[in-house]
Design a protein around this motif. Structure first.
Motif, short mmCIF file in Angstrom:
data_model
loop_
_atom_site.label_atom_id
_atom_site.label_comp_id
_atom_site.label_asym_id
_atom_site.label_seq_id
_atom_site.Cartn_x
_atom_site.Cartn_y
_atom_site.Cartn_z
N ARG A 12 -17.39 -113.95 -33.89
CA ARG A 12 -15.85 -114.94 -34.01
C ARG A 12 -16.23 -114.11 -35.38
NH1 ARG A 12 -18.17 -121.02 -32.42
NH2 ARG A 12 -17.82 -119.93 -30.06
N ILE A 13 -16.97 -113.79 -35.99
CA ILE A 13 -16.47 -112.93 -37.35
C ILE A 13 -16.38 -111.37 -37.51
CG2 ILE A 13 -17.97 -112.04 -39.72
CD1 ILE A 13 -20.22 -115.20 -38.62
N GLY A 15 -14.74 -110.16 -34.99
CA GLY A 15 -12.96 -111.18 -34.54
C GLY A 15 -11.73 -110.49 -35.50
N PHE A 16 -12.49 -111.87 -36.60
CA PHE A 16 -10.98 -111.49 -37.80
C PHE A 16 -11.28 -110.19 -38.36
CE2 PHE A 16 -14.80 -113.85 -40.26
CZ PHE A 16 -14.58 -113.40 -41.90
N VAL A 19 -9.26 -108.06 -37.49
CA VAL A 19 -7.77 -108.30 -37.03
C VAL A 19 -7.59 -107.60 -38.41
CG1 VAL A 19 -6.30 -110.16 -37.72
CG2 VAL A 19 -7.95 -110.52 -35.91
N ASN A 20 -8.07 -108.50 -39.21
CA ASN A 20 -8.01 -107.70 -40.87
C ASN A 20 -7.84 -106.21 -41.10
OD1 ASN A 20 -7.45 -110.23 -42.22
ND2 ASN A 20 -9.19 -111.27 -41.54
N SER A 23 -5.20 -104.68 -39.14
CA SER A 23 -3.94 -104.88 -39.63
C SER A 23 -3.29 -104.01 -41.52
CB SER A 23 -3.32 -106.58 -40.45
OG SER A 23 -4.12 -106.93 -41.13
N ASN A 24 -4.74 -103.72 -41.28
CA ASN A 24 -4.61 -102.86 -43.17
C ASN A 24 -4.54 -101.20 -42.80
OD1 ASN A 24 -4.16 -104.41 -45.50
ND2 ASN A 24 -5.81 -105.59 -44.39
N LYS A 103 -21.30 -113.82 -47.75
CA LYS A 103 -20.92 -114.22 -46.55
C LYS A 103 -21.30 -116.16 -47.22
CE LYS A 103 -21.76 -111.98 -42.42
NZ LYS A 103 -22.92 -111.91 -40.52
N PRO A 104 -19.88 -117.35 -46.75
CA PRO A 104 -19.12 -116.73 -46.54
C PRO A 104 -17.58 -115.66 -47.70
CG PRO A 104 -18.70 -118.82 -47.45
CD PRO A 104 -20.24 -118.34 -47.26
N PHE A 105 -17.20 -114.65 -46.96
CA PHE A 105 -16.39 -113.69 -47.69
C PHE A 105 -14.73 -113.94 -47.22
CE2 PHE A 105 -18.46 -111.89 -44.49
CZ PHE A 105 -16.92 -111.53 -44.00
N SER A 106 -14.04 -113.62 -48.27
CA SER A 106 -12.46 -113.82 -48.02
C SER A 106 -12.29 -112.44 -47.31
CB SER A 106 -11.62 -114.00 -49.47
OG SER A 106 -10.22 -113.33 -49.14
N PRO A 107 -11.12 -112.71 -46.42
CA PRO A 107 -11.68 -111.26 -45.70
C PRO A 107 -10.26 -109.95 -46.44
CG PRO A 107 -10.20 -113.03 -44.04
CD PRO A 107 -10.87 -113.30 -44.93
N ASN A 108 -9.76 -110.82 -47.54
CA ASN A 108 -8.90 -110.10 -48.62
C ASN A 108 -9.67 -109.30 -49.89
OD1 ASN A 108 -6.79 -110.43 -48.17
ND2 ASN A 108 -6.38 -112.17 -49.07
#
Lengths: 234, 488
Positions: A12-13, A15-16, A19-20, A23-24, A103-108
């Motif tokens: 799950r981690i 995964g995002f 994705v990020n 997309s970059n 963790k937890p961190f922001s994808p950005n």
């Protein structure tokens, strides 16, 4: 397109993150275990950045980091740590990581770190085409090979260490503040712990100094930063 | 540590005083005895002589004048006689003494007066003549059968020499006494130190422990009660240490447990929010699902924690009813079959018919079963098998067995401890078995865990069958809680 290895046992981690990154514009390869990550790294040597989780069943992220660093000194490595304890950050960096994200961190934030590290990695690559050499007796910094020569002896350096050395050597004899180093190497948008500078300096000293506990080439300027011991190049 | 020092002073002063008084009393007694012994012996000797000489005078001494008789008498006295022997007339004036002198003097001392009154008497005192300490014994002299006193016979010796000897003995006595007192004081002091040093150690250690140090250990100086106290203190300290470590491990494990779902939730929600997935409905769906699941995981974790803390304070009340165990087990079995089939794990159910009824809390017992099954699920590899069995021996036993890797023998004694997760890095609070254990104990039952070397884990829930006189008559609650309810 830069290739990034993502190692985390939690799908799950992963995964995002994937994705990020995608997309970059990154190409992503995933690994769910340390063993898998090492296997992938050996089959795909064009990986430029590795994101490694520390808490893993089987061999842990620190060990993966150490092995990757040994085989691929030019790879950029960011640790994903679930613990904020000083010890975990330091042990990751000591094992050769270039950066860490808690963790937890922001994808950005993660993307920003990856980009900053990528700049360093590719900077080294760009310079390598011009095969620039910085000479400061007895050292020769040979950027193209990710290597520092001390006399005849070659010393393997990580991209981050190389960048730090480059800054220090270019301003040989002058004090460089910690913030200047942070800006020059990690980028002006770095918002992690400035201690990362000290950990890298310590790592470099261990590689180049005759007696790392009494450093000669890289002097500490108390309350300010560091200075390369030697004649000004300019 | 001033109070301890004062305690030391007290101990030394009190015991010192008692011993000193005793010693001094004994010394006094001893001195008195010495003096009495010497003086009495001399007195005895003199008295005998006086008696003998006076008898002799009465019977045998011839002569007409008192002087002549006195001469006769004194001539019979031993030449080596150390005492001064005098014959006095009725006025107490010496007629003649053994040195051959006639003193122009009247004796007025008590022994002479007594002798003049017909009594033999001894007297110790300062001689008015010489100023020396003397012992004098006087006896009346009589003639023939007529008991009339015609004079007085007086023996006197100087006691100066004797007293010097006695004095020397006194000094020896005192010296010995003082040495004894000094020794006793030293012993007292060392005893006080022996008692107080460990106490001082303990005080310092307790202070450090109170201030938050964890590795406090006291030196065990002896095997006596204080040594035992020190050992007990060390035991307490080590227990506190262990509790502290368990707490820290728990905190770090809990924070890890929370961080993982939080990372997913934060990562996915920010990704969704940033609009990167607008044109990817499948991934949007996945992200939302993950957020929901991770939220559930955190809720589960928080529930576990709350349950655990309620069980610890005894806040959980069992609402007991008569339960048909097989029905309960079947219900749980049906709930789980779906979940298991997704993971290719087999689940078998093996019920013994006609089980006795049990007094139990339906929901809590299901919770225990779910915890055990959840653990089994976690550790059973795909294509493994989990079996639930019921049987009746002395108790009613529900068995949950799996074909997982089993539990390492070194972990087995600890797995029921709170937060204990062995080497497992699998998700979970490490509270499940602890909660299960607590609930089963509230039912007055036992939780028995076995893991043979061949692998697999078997957990037995043993419940006592309901007895006719307790069935439905009253609610078991944990003790603390029943009082709480009465109060509210």
């Amino acid at each position: 397109m830069a290739k990034v290895l993502v190692l985390d046992d939690e799908i799950r981690i992963r995964g995002f993150i994937v994705v990020n990154l995608e997309s970059n514009g990154f190409e992503v390869v995933e690994a769910a275990s340390g063993e898998e990550a090492l296997r992938i790294a050996h089959t795909q040597p064009d990986i430029q950045i590795a994101l490694l989780d520390i808490m893993l069943p089987g061999i842990d992220g620190i060990e993966v980091c150490r092995e990757l660093r040994q085989s691929y000194p030019a790879m950029g490595i960011i640790m994903l740590t679930a613990k904020e304890q000083e010890q975990d950050k330091v042990s990751g960096l000591e094992a050769g990581a270039d950066d860490y994200v808690v963790k937890p961190f922001s994808p950005n934030e993660l993307i920003a770190r990856v980009n900053a590290l990528l700049r360093r990695v590719t900077l080294v690559e760009q310079v390598s085409s011009s095969s620039e050499e910085l000479i400061c007796d007895p050292f020769v910094l040979c950027v193209s090979e990710y290597k520092l020569y001390k006399g005849e002896k070659s010393i393997a350096m990580t991209p981050t260490e190389l960048a730090v050395m480059e800054v220090l050597l270019k301003r040989s004899g002058k004090a460089v503040s910690r913030d200047e180093l942070l800006d020059a190497v990690w980028g002006p948008d770095y918002f992690g712990d400035p201690k990362i500078v000290d950990v890298n300096i310590r790592r470099i000293r261990r590689k180049i100094e005759d007696d790392p506990s009494r450093p000669f080439y890289i002097e500490t300027v108390w309350g300010h930063g560091y200075r390369w011991h030697g004649e000004s190049l300019a | 540590m001033s109070h301890l020092h004062s305690l030391k002073r007290h101990l030394v002063a009190r015991y010192g005083a008692i011993i000193a008084i005793t010693v001094l009393l004994l010394e006094g007694l001893c001195m008195f005895a010495i003096r009495s012994y010497y003086v009495n012996t001399i007195e005895q000797v003199l008295s005998n002589r006086v008696q003998l000489t006076a008898d002799y005078y009465q019977k045998y001494v011839p002569g007409v004048t008192p002087l002549a008789r006195a001469q006769k008498l004194l001539s019979s006295v031993d030449k080596d006689e150390v005492a001064l022997v005098e014959v006095l007339d009725l006025q107490g004036q010496p007629v003649l003494d053994s040195d051959g002198f006639i003193a122009d003097y009247r004796h007025t001392t008590p022994e002479v007066s007594a002798a003049l009154n017909g009594q033999q008497h001894a007297w110790v005192g300062k001689s008015p003549l010489t100023g020396e300490k003397i012992l004098a014994v006087a006896a009346p002299l009589c003639r023939d059968e007529s008991r009339d006193t015609v004079g007085v016979l007086r023996y006197s010796v100087s006691l100066e020499q004797t007293f010097r000897v006695i004095q020397r003995l006194y000094i020896y006595c005192l010296l010995v006494g003082l040495i004894v007192i000094a020794l006793v004081l030293a012993l007292c002091y060392s005893l006080a130190c022996r008692i107080l040093l460990p106490i001082e150690d303990l005080t310092i250690a307790a202070k450090r422990l109170g201030a938050g140090a964890h590795d406090v250990r006291v030196r065990q100086r002896s095997q006596d009660e204080l040594g035992q106290l020190a050992a007990t203190f060390n035991y307490m300290s080590s227990q506190l240490d262990a509790a502290e470590r368990a707490k820290n491990e728990f905190l770090s494990s809990i924070s890890h447990e929370l961080r993982t779902p939080l990372t997913s939730i934060k990562g996915w929600s920010e990704t969704l929010f940033s609009g990167k997935l607008v044109d990817k409905p499948n991934q949007t769906q996945l992200g939302l699902e993950i957020i929901c699941e991770e939220t559930d995981r955190m809720i589960g974790l928080v529930e576990d924690l709350l349950d655990y803390s309620r069980l610890q304070v005894g806040h959980i009340t069992l609402s007991l009813e008569t339960v048909e165990i097989n029905d309960l087990v079947t219900e749980v079995y049906q709930q789980l079959t779906i979940r298991l089939s997704e993971r290719h794990i087999g689940l078998t159910l093996d019920l013994q018919q006609q089980l006795p009824l049990v007094e139990a809390d339906d929901d809590r017992l299901k919770q225990v079963l779910l915890i055990l099954l959840d653990n089994a699920l976690k550790f059973t590899p795909p294509d493994g098998l989990i079996s639930i069995r019921t049987r009746f021996e002395q108790d009613i036993v529900i068995t949950v067995a799996d074909t997982g890797p089993g539990i390492a023998p070194e972990d087995l004694p600890f797995i029921k401890n709170k937060f204990y997760k062995g080497n497992s890095k699998l998700p979970g609070s490490g509270l499940g078995l602890s909660i299960a254990q607590n609930i089963v104990q509230l039912h007055k039952g036992r939780l028995e865990i076995a893991s043979p070397a061949t692998g697999g884990t078997t957990v037995d829930i043993c419940l006592p069958q309901s007895t006719p006189w307790t069935a439905g008559t009253y609610n078991w609650t944990s003790k603390a809680n029943s009082t709480r309810q009465n109060l509210s």
